[in-house]
Design an enzyme around this catalytic site. Structure first.
Site, PDB file in Angstrom:
ATOM      1  N   ARG A 112       6.787 -13.392  25.797  1.00 28.80           N
ATOM      2  CA  ARG A 112       5.353 -13.137  26.026  1.00 28.80           C
ATOM      3  C   ARG A 112       4.645 -12.421  24.890  1.00 28.80           C
ATOM      4  O   ARG A 112       5.244 -11.588  24.208  1.00 28.80           O
ATOM      5  CB  ARG A 112       5.189 -12.313  27.313  1.00 28.80           C
ATOM      6  CG  ARG A 112       5.608 -13.086  28.550  1.00 28.80           C
ATOM      7  CD  ARG A 112       5.533 -12.241  29.811  1.00 28.80           C
ATOM      8  NE  ARG A 112       5.830 -13.064  30.985  1.00 28.80           N
ATOM      9  CZ  ARG A 112       7.058 -13.431  31.345  1.00 28.80           C
ATOM     10  NH1 ARG A 112       8.110 -13.033  30.661  1.00 28.80           N
ATOM     11  NH2 ARG A 112       7.229 -14.205  32.412  1.00 28.80           N
ATOM     12  N   HIS A 137       6.063 -18.327  25.931  1.00 27.81           N
ATOM     13  CA  HIS A 137       6.843 -19.432  25.357  1.00 27.81           C
ATOM     14  C   HIS A 137       6.002 -20.461  24.601  1.00 27.81           C
ATOM     15  O   HIS A 137       6.187 -21.671  24.754  1.00 27.81           O
ATOM     16  CB  HIS A 137       7.653 -20.126  26.459  1.00 27.81           C
ATOM     17  CG  HIS A 137       8.752 -19.280  27.040  1.00 27.81           C
ATOM     18  ND1 HIS A 137       9.371 -18.265  26.359  1.00 27.81           N
ATOM     19  CD2 HIS A 137       9.360 -19.310  28.271  1.00 27.81           C
ATOM     20  CE1 HIS A 137      10.298 -17.711  27.118  1.00 27.81           C
ATOM     21  NE2 HIS A 137      10.312 -18.322  28.291  1.00 27.81           N
ATOM     22  N   HIS A 210      16.163 -22.404  25.418  1.00 28.63           N
ATOM     23  CA  HIS A 210      16.051 -21.946  26.803  1.00 28.63           C
ATOM     24  C   HIS A 210      17.040 -22.657  27.731  1.00 28.63           C
ATOM     25  O   HIS A 210      16.669 -23.090  28.831  1.00 28.63           O
ATOM     26  CB  HIS A 210      14.614 -22.154  27.272  1.00 28.63           C
ATOM     27  CG  HIS A 210      14.143 -21.162  28.287  1.00 28.63           C
ATOM     28  ND1 HIS A 210      14.649 -21.112  29.572  1.00 28.63           N
ATOM     29  CD2 HIS A 210      13.215 -20.185  28.222  1.00 28.63           C
ATOM     30  CE1 HIS A 210      14.030 -20.150  30.237  1.00 28.63           C
ATOM     31  NE2 HIS A 210      13.155 -19.564  29.440  1.00 28.63           N
ATOM     32  N   ASP A 276      15.272  -9.779  33.850  1.00 29.26           N
ATOM     33  CA  ASP A 276      14.392 -10.591  32.997  1.00 29.26           C
ATOM     34  C   ASP A 276      13.890  -9.657  31.902  1.00 29.26           C
ATOM     35  O   ASP A 276      12.715  -9.324  31.819  1.00 29.26           O
ATOM     36  CB  ASP A 276      13.233 -11.163  33.829  1.00 29.26           C
ATOM     37  CG  ASP A 276      12.442 -12.227  33.077  1.00 29.26           C
ATOM     38  OD1 ASP A 276      12.814 -12.515  31.920  1.00 29.26           O
ATOM     39  OD2 ASP A 276      11.462 -12.751  33.641  1.00 29.26           O
ATOM     40  N   GLU A 341      18.715 -15.825  25.957  1.00 29.92           N
ATOM     41  CA  GLU A 341      17.823 -16.293  24.893  1.00 29.92           C
ATOM     42  C   GLU A 341      17.822 -15.296  23.747  1.00 29.92           C
ATOM     43  O   GLU A 341      17.382 -14.157  23.899  1.00 29.92           O
ATOM     44  CB  GLU A 341      16.398 -16.421  25.431  1.00 29.92           C
ATOM     45  CG  GLU A 341      16.255 -17.374  26.589  1.00 29.92           C
ATOM     46  CD  GLU A 341      15.079 -16.989  27.490  1.00 29.92           C
ATOM     47  OE1 GLU A 341      13.931 -17.043  27.019  1.00 29.92           O
ATOM     48  OE2 GLU A 341      15.306 -16.631  28.653  1.00 29.92           O
TER      49      GLU A 341
END
Ligand code: BGC
Length: 377
Positions: A112, A137, A210, A276, A341
């Site tokens: 982000r 993304h 991803h 996350d 990632e």
């Protein structure tokens, strides 16, 4: 080198022979090593293809030039049964329904950018916002949804080089960004991803892949029993919109401490929404180093992650909702799979204290990540 059927045939022959010499007994069961291409339908009115990279062990990685998506990564488990350790589909049609970035190349900026805005010097740029008020993304049509030009690379192992020119102003980013992503499948069961880029105006760049992993090969099993180790003493806490606060917090004594292997499920309920977050790697992105290991005792498989990047986003599939059906015919549900990632930290263009993600004209962006699969029998 441009793709030609002569290369394809020669590559298959040369690599196939090497495979036979090494593995005479299993040669009849193992597909020929090398790379093959099949037409895979249309996207944006253009033909797209699916490339299959096979190594001498029979491991197969399939990649489409739509979004540079890794559609499957087929390896053998401890019982020699082959299955894909990544979530994916068998047809382009499903990818056109915008699954949450399954297997795709992410860019221009992975993760982000707060408020979809950033400044370079006294110039402020507004990006497409596609995650509430934030940019995620690469925006509405990021690198995951564009068609890449594919070229095989002539070598002793199968490689696929993908190229894309992201035009000045695309999704709000400044500068023409020339991007090459090269996927290589080695005989050591490594999927090596090399990202290169140049620009003609200063621009943020943060490229990643991803892929969603489930080492059992079966998305009906959750990833909660997978063990994860991340070589990171810190992480970047986030606000309610998942934008880093700017702080780097110690993982010690928190559910974010994966410095020694821990099952994902053991502490996930004490993290609101699940994991996350961006881990601040001890390697600091100084060179290609092993930064994480994921393992699953059911299949015996383990996955080692090596990267030149300073950060790792561990995403525990918190927004997966069963809407998409994997190539095995099973719904991809909450905790069916996870992402590791490799990246620079989220919202770096607005966080002067984080390592810079601005690529300047004349500089070369170069980043390498390796996903290496092994099996404990
Ligand atoms: C992000 C998640 C996001 C997901 C989209 C991950 O990389 O960290 O917040 O929802 O991608 O599938």
């Amino acid at each position: 080198m441009k793709w030609t059927s002569a290369f394809l045939t020669a590559g298959l022959l040369v690599m196939g022979t090497a495979a036979c010499n090494n593995q005479e007994k299993t040669a009849s069961e193992t597909p020929a090593a090398g790379i093959s291409k099949q037409a895979w339908g249309q996207a944006d009115g253009q033909t797209v293809d699916l490339y299959s990279l096979t190594n001498s062990k029979g491991t197969i990685v399939k990649i489409t030039n739509y979004g540079g998506i890794v559609t499957s990564f087929i390896t053998k488990d401890k019982n020699d049964a082959a299955s894909s350790i990544v979530v994916g589909f068998d047809s382009i049609a499903q990818y056109l329904q915008s699954p949450p970035y399954f297997g795709a190349i992410i860019g221009r900026y992975g993760n982000r950018i707060g408020g979809g805005k950033f400044s370079i010097g006294d110039q402020t740029y507004s990006l497409a916002t596609n995650d509430g008020a934030n940019h995620l993304h690469g925006g509405i049509k990021g690198f995951d949804k564009v068609i890449w030009t594919a070229d095989p690379v002539s070598d002793t192992v199968a490689s696929l080089s993908l190229h894309y020119l992201s035009k000045d102003g695309e999704e709000g980013y400044p500068g023409n960004l020339d991007v090459t992503v090269k996927y290589t499948l080695t005989d050591e069961d490594e999927l090596r991803i090399e990202y290169d880029a140049t620009t003609d105006k200063p621009s943020p760049v943060n490229l990643t892949n991803h892929s969603y992993f489930n080492l059992t090969g079966d998305v009906q099993a959750t990833i909660l029993d997978h063990q994860l180790q991340i070589d990171a003493n810190g992480y970047t806490p986030v606000d309610a919109g998942l934008i880093p606060t700017g702080e780097i917090k110690a993982v010690a004594g928190t559910p974010f401490d994966f410095t020694t292997a821990n099952s994902i499920g053991s502490r996930i309920d004490s993290v609101e929404g699940g994991y996350d977050h961006n881990w601040v790697l001890n390697s600091k992105g100084s060179s290609l180093q092993k930064v994480a290991t994921l393992s699953d005792s059911v299949s015996g498989r383990y996955l080692e992650v090596f990267t030149t990047e300073p950060g790792l986003q561990f995403y525990s599939g918190n927004f997966l909702d069963g809407k998409f059906i994997n190539h095995t015919g099973s719904a991809v549900k909450l905790r069916s799979a996870l992402c590791l990632e490799t990246q620079h930290f989220p919202d770096s263009p607005n966080k002067k204290e984080f390592p810079s993600t601005i690529l300047e004209p004349g500089q070369k962006y170069h980043s390498v990540t390796v996903y290496k699969v092994g099996v404990k029998k």
